[in-house]
Scaffold this motif. Structure first.
Motif, short mmCIF file in Angstrom:
data_model
loop_
_atom_site.label_atom_id
_atom_site.label_comp_id
_atom_site.label_asym_id
_atom_site.label_seq_id
_atom_site.Cartn_x
_atom_site.Cartn_y
_atom_site.Cartn_z
N VAL A 171 19.16 22.12 41.88
CA VAL A 171 20.58 21.47 41.95
C VAL A 171 20.97 19.99 41.16
CG1 VAL A 171 21.46 22.71 44.25
CG2 VAL A 171 19.66 20.49 43.81
N MET A 172 22.01 20.11 40.85
CA MET A 172 22.20 18.91 40.34
C MET A 172 22.40 17.63 40.85
SD MET A 172 24.48 19.83 37.64
CE MET A 172 25.25 18.68 36.62
N GLY A 173 22.05 17.28 42.71
CA GLY A 173 22.82 16.32 42.92
C GLY A 173 22.02 16.98 44.71
N PRO A 174 21.48 16.05 45.69
CA PRO A 174 21.34 16.33 46.56
C PRO A 174 22.37 16.48 47.43
CG PRO A 174 20.75 14.68 45.87
CD PRO A 174 21.51 14.61 44.92
N VAL A 175 23.66 17.26 47.32
CA VAL A 175 24.51 17.14 47.75
C VAL A 175 25.03 18.61 48.33
CG1 VAL A 175 26.85 16.38 48.58
CG2 VAL A 175 25.24 15.10 47.71
N ALA B 2 29.70 26.14 41.92
CA ALA B 2 29.19 26.52 40.63
C ALA B 2 29.48 25.44 39.85
CB ALA B 2 29.03 27.66 40.17
N ALA B 3 30.56 24.81 39.83
CA ALA B 3 30.80 23.90 38.52
C ALA B 3 29.81 22.38 38.88
CB ALA B 3 32.20 23.48 38.25
N ALA B 4 29.74 21.78 39.70
CA ALA B 4 29.26 21.35 39.75
C ALA B 4 27.01 21.02 40.38
CB ALA B 4 30.05 20.53 41.66
N GLY B 5 27.21 22.62 40.48
CA GLY B 5 25.91 22.66 40.17
C GLY B 5 25.03 22.41 41.61
N SER B 6 25.93 22.81 42.49
CA SER B 6 25.31 22.56 43.95
C SER B 6 24.90 24.24 44.07
CB SER B 6 26.18 22.00 44.66
OG SER B 6 25.54 21.36 46.21
N VAL B 7 24.99 23.76 45.66
CA VAL B 7 24.41 25.26 46.82
C VAL B 7 25.63 25.24 47.76
CG1 VAL B 7 22.56 26.17 47.98
CG2 VAL B 7 21.96 25.25 45.99
N VAL C 254 36.51 20.50 45.28
CA VAL C 254 35.64 20.76 45.24
C VAL C 254 34.46 20.50 44.53
CG1 VAL C 254 33.59 22.39 45.97
CG2 VAL C 254 35.88 22.62 46.88
N THR C 255 34.21 20.31 42.90
CA THR C 255 33.85 20.66 42.01
C THR C 255 34.11 18.18 41.93
OG1 THR C 255 33.99 22.26 41.12
CG2 THR C 255 33.17 19.80 39.04
N ARG C 256 34.64 18.06 42.25
CA ARG C 256 35.10 16.32 42.32
C ARG C 256 34.40 15.75 43.44
NH1 ARG C 256 40.79 12.80 41.45
NH2 ARG C 256 40.29 10.82 41.43
N MET C 257 35.44 16.19 44.37
CA MET C 257 33.98 15.66 46.06
C MET C 257 33.07 15.35 45.39
SD MET C 257 31.96 16.51 48.82
CE MET C 257 32.35 18.14 48.86
N LEU C 258 32.21 16.54 44.84
CA LEU C 258 30.53 16.37 44.99
C LEU C 258 30.18 15.73 43.61
CD1 LEU C 258 29.49 20.48 45.36
CD2 LEU C 258 29.46 18.80 47.17
N THR C 259 30.71 16.09 43.44
CA THR C 259 30.53 15.25 41.04
C THR C 259 30.68 13.20 41.74
OG1 THR C 259 31.34 16.28 39.76
CG2 THR C 259 30.84 14.78 39.71
N GLU C 260 31.33 13.34 42.48
CA GLU C 260 32.05 11.38 42.92
C GLU C 260 30.51 11.43 43.90
OE1 GLU C 260 35.53 10.47 43.14
OE2 GLU C 260 36.60 11.24 42.03
N LEU C 261 30.43 11.77 44.92
CA LEU C 261 29.39 11.24 45.73
C LEU C 261 28.01 11.69 45.12
CD1 LEU C 261 30.10 14.19 49.65
CD2 LEU C 261 29.94 10.76 49.02
N THR C 262 27.93 12.62 44.65
CA THR C 262 26.38 12.76 43.38
C THR C 262 26.27 11.47 42.37
OG1 THR C 262 26.04 14.47 43.88
CG2 THR C 262 25.04 13.84 41.78
N GLU C 263 27.35 10.64 41.84
CA GLU C 263 27.51 9.30 41.28
C GLU C 263 27.58 7.90 41.88
OE1 GLU C 263 31.07 9.87 39.35
OE2 GLU C 263 30.70 11.67 37.30
N LEU D 126 15.11 8.77 54.69
CA LEU D 126 14.76 9.42 55.80
C LEU D 126 13.52 10.28 55.21
CD1 LEU D 126 17.75 8.03 57.84
CD2 LEU D 126 15.25 6.94 57.26
N GLY D 127 14.12 11.19 54.70
CA GLY D 127 12.32 12.40 54.74
C GLY D 127 13.64 13.93 54.61
N ALA D 128 14.65 13.86 54.53
CA ALA D 128 16.09 15.29 53.76
C ALA D 128 15.45 15.12 52.38
CB ALA D 128 16.62 14.70 54.44
N ARG D 129 15.63 16.33 52.20
CA ARG D 129 15.51 16.76 50.83
C ARG D 129 16.40 17.14 50.51
NH1 ARG D 129 11.43 17.74 47.37
NH2 ARG D 129 12.28 19.03 45.53
N ALA D 130 17.57 17.11 51.10
CA ALA D 130 19.86 17.18 50.17
C ALA D 130 20.01 16.48 51.69
CB ALA D 130 19.80 18.17 49.80
#
Length: 344
Positions: free
Chosen positions: A67-71, A95-100, A310-319, A287-291
């Motif tokens: 994944v592109m980020g842990p969100v 998918a566009a944000a590279g997440s699950v 959705v893509t923007r929300m995930l991308t901005e949290l990852t940034e 604290l030990g979470a993987r994501a």
């Protein structure tokens, strides 16, 4: 104001009042739902200095999926009330944000259409009293490309919601719920959630699907150990967004105990509930979470902006997470350690 901070208000303008209320409400008095975000803000950081953070990485893997980020996006129902394309739009945005994407067993879109929209996805499952229903849903999910099964373990009965007036169920259109099962084949009792589950169900789910099983709703060390001993590949520290037992401990505060309980087993630990900032993601991973999983922010982003929202929300949290990594002095999530955070 951060764009993410305005998502709920933007969604409220578009959604029918009963749908918006359903998305945001907690159970009973709303105590657990209301304190979730504040619990993450009870942590403070102890940053490292004079470390090379010229290159920051946010990428990781979850159960082997890059994944592109842990969100990640938590499983939620009634997504077609948020957007006409429902889970298919959510999948495209993820998918566009590279997440699950976590997909609810109550989804209003077929698993095949969700998978075709592009996201790597995990099926969230409630085990029904009639296991034939569950087995058919598992078979359909495997055929459509699900990569894991998420067993919701905290819902032997549904948490009480205190509604006054029309509810979301008065607004749900035919076909917008349980699109992956023919309800006409079963009785109401068949469709009810099983209330006699034990850790043995983890092995049963693995046998039925051949997929890793993640148990969602774990808040205690002893339960975490029981689940992993029974074969769980992962755990989600979750109080169901404050929608089950009101007064359940905040996930931000339950996470360290669960992580410590399964250390060295190879099981991956995730957390949801109240995560709204990159700094919250940083605290969770230290604290030990993987994501982490986000639920309401994804629903509000879908309501306000469709797949692109959705893509923007995930991308901005990852940034924001990347920015926080630089400031805490750690260039890669794999290097985060618990000494970087303290609770006040």
């Amino acid at each position: 104001m951060r764009w993410i901070d305005g998502l709920e208000a933007a969604a409220a303008e578009k959604l029918p009042e009963a749908v918006y209320r359903y998305f945001r409400q907690g159970s009973a008095g709303g105590l657990s739902a209301g304190e979730a975000t504040a619990a993450w803000s009870s942590y403070r950081f102890r940053p490292r200095v004079l470390t090379d953070v010229s290159t920051i990485s946010t990428g990781t893997t979850v159960l082997g999926t890059p994944v592109m980020g842990p969100v990640l996006v938590a499983p939620t129902t009634l997504q077609r009330q948020a957007d006409p394309d429902g889970e298919a739009a959510m999948s495209a945005g993820v998918a566009a944000a590279g997440s699950v994407l976590g997909v609810s067993s109550n989804a209003g879109t077929t698993f095949a259409d969700i998978g075709a929209a592009g996201a790597a996805w995990w099926l969230q499952i409630y085990v029904n009293r009639n296991r034939d229903i569950t087995k058919r849903m598992l078979d359909a999910a495997v055929a459509a490309g699900a990569r894991a099964v998420v067993l919701t373990a905290d819902t032997p009965v549904v948490g009480r919601k205190e509604d006054d007036g029309p509810t979301v169920w008065d607004a749900v259109q035919p076909g917008h719920l349980r699109a992956n099962i023919d309800e006409s084949l079963y009785t109401v009792d068949d469709l009810a959630k099983a209330d006699d589950l034990t850790p043995d169900v983890i092995g049963w789910l693995r046998e039925q699907t051949g997929l890793p099983v993640v148990v969602k709703g774990v808040l205690r060390a002893d339960d975490a150990q029981r689940c992993v001993s029974a074969g769980a590949a992962g755990l989600i520290v979750s109080n169901h967004g404050g929608r089950q037992l009101d007064g359940a401990i905040a996930t931000a505060h339950a996470l360290p105990e669960v992580v410590d309980a399964v250390a060295g087993t190879g099981a991956e630990v995730y957390v949801d509930g109240g995560i709204r900032r990159g700094e919250h993601v940083l605290a969770a991973l230290a604290l030990g979470a993987r994501a982490v999983f986000v639920g309401r922010p994804a629903l509000f982003a879908l309501s306000a902006g469709g797949a692109a929202g959705v893509t923007r929300m995930l991308t901005e949290l990852t940034e924001e997470f990347a920015h926080a990594l630089a400031l805490v002095g750690v260039p890669d999530p794999e290097q985060l350690t618990s000494d970087l955070v303290t609770r006040v």
